[in-house]
Design a protein around this motif. Structure first.
Motif, short mmCIF file in Angstrom:
data_model
loop_
_atom_site.label_atom_id
_atom_site.label_comp_id
_atom_site.label_asym_id
_atom_site.label_seq_id
_atom_site.Cartn_x
_atom_site.Cartn_y
_atom_site.Cartn_z
N ASP A 169 0.84 -1.21 0.00
CA ASP A 169 0.00 0.00 0.00
C ASP A 169 0.87 1.26 0.00
O ASP A 169 0.56 2.23 -0.68
CB ASP A 169 -0.94 0.02 1.21
CG ASP A 169 -2.10 -0.95 1.08
OD1 ASP A 169 -2.36 -1.43 -0.05
OD2 ASP A 169 -2.74 -1.23 2.12
N LEU A 170 1.96 1.21 0.77
CA LEU A 170 2.89 2.35 0.78
C LEU A 170 3.52 2.55 -0.59
O LEU A 170 3.64 3.68 -1.07
CB LEU A 170 3.99 2.15 1.83
CG LEU A 170 3.58 2.29 3.28
CD1 LEU A 170 4.74 1.89 4.20
CD2 LEU A 170 3.14 3.71 3.59
N LEU A 171 3.92 1.46 -1.23
CA LEU A 171 4.53 1.56 -2.56
C LEU A 171 3.53 2.10 -3.59
O LEU A 171 3.88 2.92 -4.42
CB LEU A 171 5.08 0.20 -3.01
CG LEU A 171 6.25 -0.36 -2.19
CD1 LEU A 171 6.61 -1.76 -2.67
CD2 LEU A 171 7.46 0.56 -2.27
N ARG A 172 2.29 1.61 -3.52
CA ARG A 172 1.25 2.09 -4.44
C ARG A 172 0.90 3.55 -4.18
O ARG A 172 0.55 4.28 -5.09
CB ARG A 172 -0.01 1.24 -4.33
CG ARG A 172 -0.05 0.05 -5.25
CD ARG A 172 -1.42 -0.60 -5.26
NE ARG A 172 -1.83 -1.09 -3.96
CZ ARG A 172 -1.44 -2.24 -3.41
NH1 ARG A 172 -0.62 -3.02 -4.06
NH2 ARG A 172 -1.87 -2.61 -2.23
N GLY A 173 0.98 3.96 -2.93
CA GLY A 173 0.66 5.34 -2.56
C GLY A 173 1.66 6.35 -3.10
O GLY A 173 1.38 7.54 -3.16
N CYS A 174 2.82 5.86 -3.48
CA CYS A 174 3.86 6.74 -4.03
C CYS A 174 4.52 6.02 -5.21
O CYS A 174 5.65 5.55 -5.11
CB CYS A 174 4.88 7.06 -2.94
SG CYS A 174 6.09 8.29 -3.42
N PRO A 175 3.80 5.92 -6.34
CA PRO A 175 4.33 5.14 -7.46
C PRO A 175 5.63 5.67 -8.05
O PRO A 175 6.35 4.95 -8.71
CB PRO A 175 3.21 5.18 -8.50
CG PRO A 175 2.31 6.29 -8.09
CD PRO A 175 2.51 6.50 -6.63
N HIS A 176 5.96 6.90 -7.77
CA HIS A 176 7.21 7.48 -8.27
C HIS A 176 8.28 7.52 -7.17
O HIS A 176 9.12 8.40 -7.16
CB HIS A 176 6.94 8.88 -8.83
CG HIS A 176 6.30 9.81 -7.84
ND1 HIS A 176 4.98 9.69 -7.47
CD2 HIS A 176 6.79 10.84 -7.13
CE1 HIS A 176 4.69 10.61 -6.58
NE2 HIS A 176 5.77 11.33 -6.36
N HIS A 177 8.24 6.52 -6.26
CA HIS A 177 9.18 6.49 -5.13
C HIS A 177 10.63 6.35 -5.59
O HIS A 177 11.53 6.80 -4.89
CB HIS A 177 8.83 5.38 -4.15
CG HIS A 177 8.69 4.03 -4.76
ND1 HIS A 177 9.74 3.31 -5.25
CD2 HIS A 177 7.58 3.28 -4.98
CE1 HIS A 177 9.31 2.16 -5.74
NE2 HIS A 177 7.99 2.12 -5.59
N GLY A 178 10.88 5.74 -6.73
CA GLY A 178 12.23 5.66 -7.28
C GLY A 178 13.08 4.52 -6.74
O GLY A 178 14.25 4.41 -7.10
N PHE A 179 12.53 3.67 -5.89
CA PHE A 179 13.30 2.56 -5.34
C PHE A 179 13.24 1.37 -6.30
O PHE A 179 12.22 1.10 -6.91
CB PHE A 179 12.75 2.13 -3.97
CG PHE A 179 12.80 3.21 -2.93
CD1 PHE A 179 13.96 3.95 -2.71
CD2 PHE A 179 11.69 3.49 -2.15
CE1 PHE A 179 14.01 4.93 -1.74
CE2 PHE A 179 11.72 4.47 -1.18
CZ PHE A 179 12.88 5.19 -0.97
N GLN A 180 14.36 0.65 -6.39
CA GLN A 180 14.42 -0.56 -7.20
C GLN A 180 13.72 -1.70 -6.46
O GLN A 180 13.63 -1.70 -5.23
CB GLN A 180 15.88 -0.95 -7.47
CG GLN A 180 16.67 0.11 -8.20
CD GLN A 180 16.16 0.34 -9.61
OE1 GLN A 180 15.76 -0.60 -10.29
NE2 GLN A 180 16.17 1.58 -10.06
N ASN A 181 13.25 -2.70 -7.21
CA ASN A 181 12.56 -3.83 -6.60
C ASN A 181 13.44 -4.56 -5.59
O ASN A 181 12.95 -5.00 -4.55
CB ASN A 181 12.07 -4.81 -7.67
CG ASN A 181 10.85 -4.27 -8.39
OD1 ASN A 181 10.15 -3.39 -7.89
ND2 ASN A 181 10.59 -4.79 -9.58
N CYS A 182 14.74 -4.68 -5.88
CA CYS A 182 15.61 -5.38 -4.93
C CYS A 182 15.72 -4.59 -3.62
O CYS A 182 15.74 -5.18 -2.53
CB CYS A 182 16.99 -5.65 -5.53
SG CYS A 182 17.94 -4.19 -5.93
N PHE A 183 15.73 -3.26 -3.70
CA PHE A 183 15.74 -2.43 -2.49
C PHE A 183 14.46 -2.65 -1.70
O PHE A 183 14.48 -2.79 -0.47
CB PHE A 183 15.90 -0.96 -2.85
CG PHE A 183 15.78 -0.04 -1.67
CD1 PHE A 183 16.87 0.20 -0.85
CD2 PHE A 183 14.56 0.57 -1.37
CE1 PHE A 183 16.75 1.03 0.26
CE2 PHE A 183 14.45 1.41 -0.27
CZ PHE A 183 15.55 1.64 0.55
N ASN A 184 13.32 -2.71 -2.40
CA ASN A 184 12.04 -2.93 -1.73
C ASN A 184 12.02 -4.28 -1.02
O ASN A 184 11.53 -4.39 0.12
CB ASN A 184 10.89 -2.84 -2.73
CG ASN A 184 10.74 -1.46 -3.32
OD1 ASN A 184 11.22 -0.48 -2.74
ND2 ASN A 184 10.12 -1.38 -4.46
#
Length: 178
Positions: free
Chosen positions: A152-167
């Motif tokens: 939900d946090l990731l969807r709330g900020c779709p332009h967060h700029g983090f790579q999937n491996c970081f997530n």
């Protein structure tokens, strides 16, 4: 000598020509083009007001989903979106669009960019990025609840700029050990 006196009614009359369209909508040359009442109702059923808790990204996603259901030969979908978008706004959001300088929005991308920048300012992006990086599983939450909350946090900020491996690393570091 010319008479420079004006009547009070003439002085109080509203100026003309100040109500230009805020959006530049490309000319539509299709025959018998009209926006169906049902589509207009769908757009108006989920209006964006500009409140702090509203998600402008979710509004754009929903709006795109609704407008993608209508395909008209010889009419660009972006033109339909530009025509319909003002109907999806109310309150502060409608006032914002009405205050945009005339002819300052020429494309759908212009409109989306201005809308997101207005209702999702950089400070909100920074706060959500911080929430993502500081994410912690709460002790009362099960794994799938923590996963849903993180997504939900990731969807709330779709332009967060983090790579999937970081997530993935952020999420796994946030899990409670058993």
């Amino acid at each position: 000598m010319a008479d420079n006196r004006y009547s009070m009614a003439l002085l109080l009359e509203a100026p003309r020509g100040f109500h230009e369209d805020e959006n530049v909508i490309p000319e539509i040359t299709a025959n018998n083009f009209e926006i169906k009442h049902g589509l207009l109702n769908l757009v108006q059923n989920k209006q964006f007001f500009g409140h702090d808790k509203e998600d402008p990204h979710a509004h754009i996603r929903y709006f795109n989903k609704i407008t993608s259901t209508m395909k008209i030969p010889n009419v660009p979908n972006t033109s339909v979106k530009l025509m319909l978008f003002p109907f999806s706004l109310e309150g502060a959001a409608r006032i914002w669009l009405e205050k945009e300088p005339p002819r300052s929005i020429e494309t759908w991308d212009d409109l989306v960019s201005k809308f997101i920048n207005k209702f999702f300012p950089p400070s909100k992006t920074t706060n959500l990025r911080n929430e993502i990086t500081r994410f912690q599983q709460k002790f009362v939450r099960r794994f799938y609840e923590a996963w849903d909350r993180f997504n939900d946090l990731l969807r709330g900020c779709p332009h967060h700029g983090f790579q999937n491996c970081f997530n993935s690393i952020t999420f796994s570091n946030a899990l409670n050990s058993i």
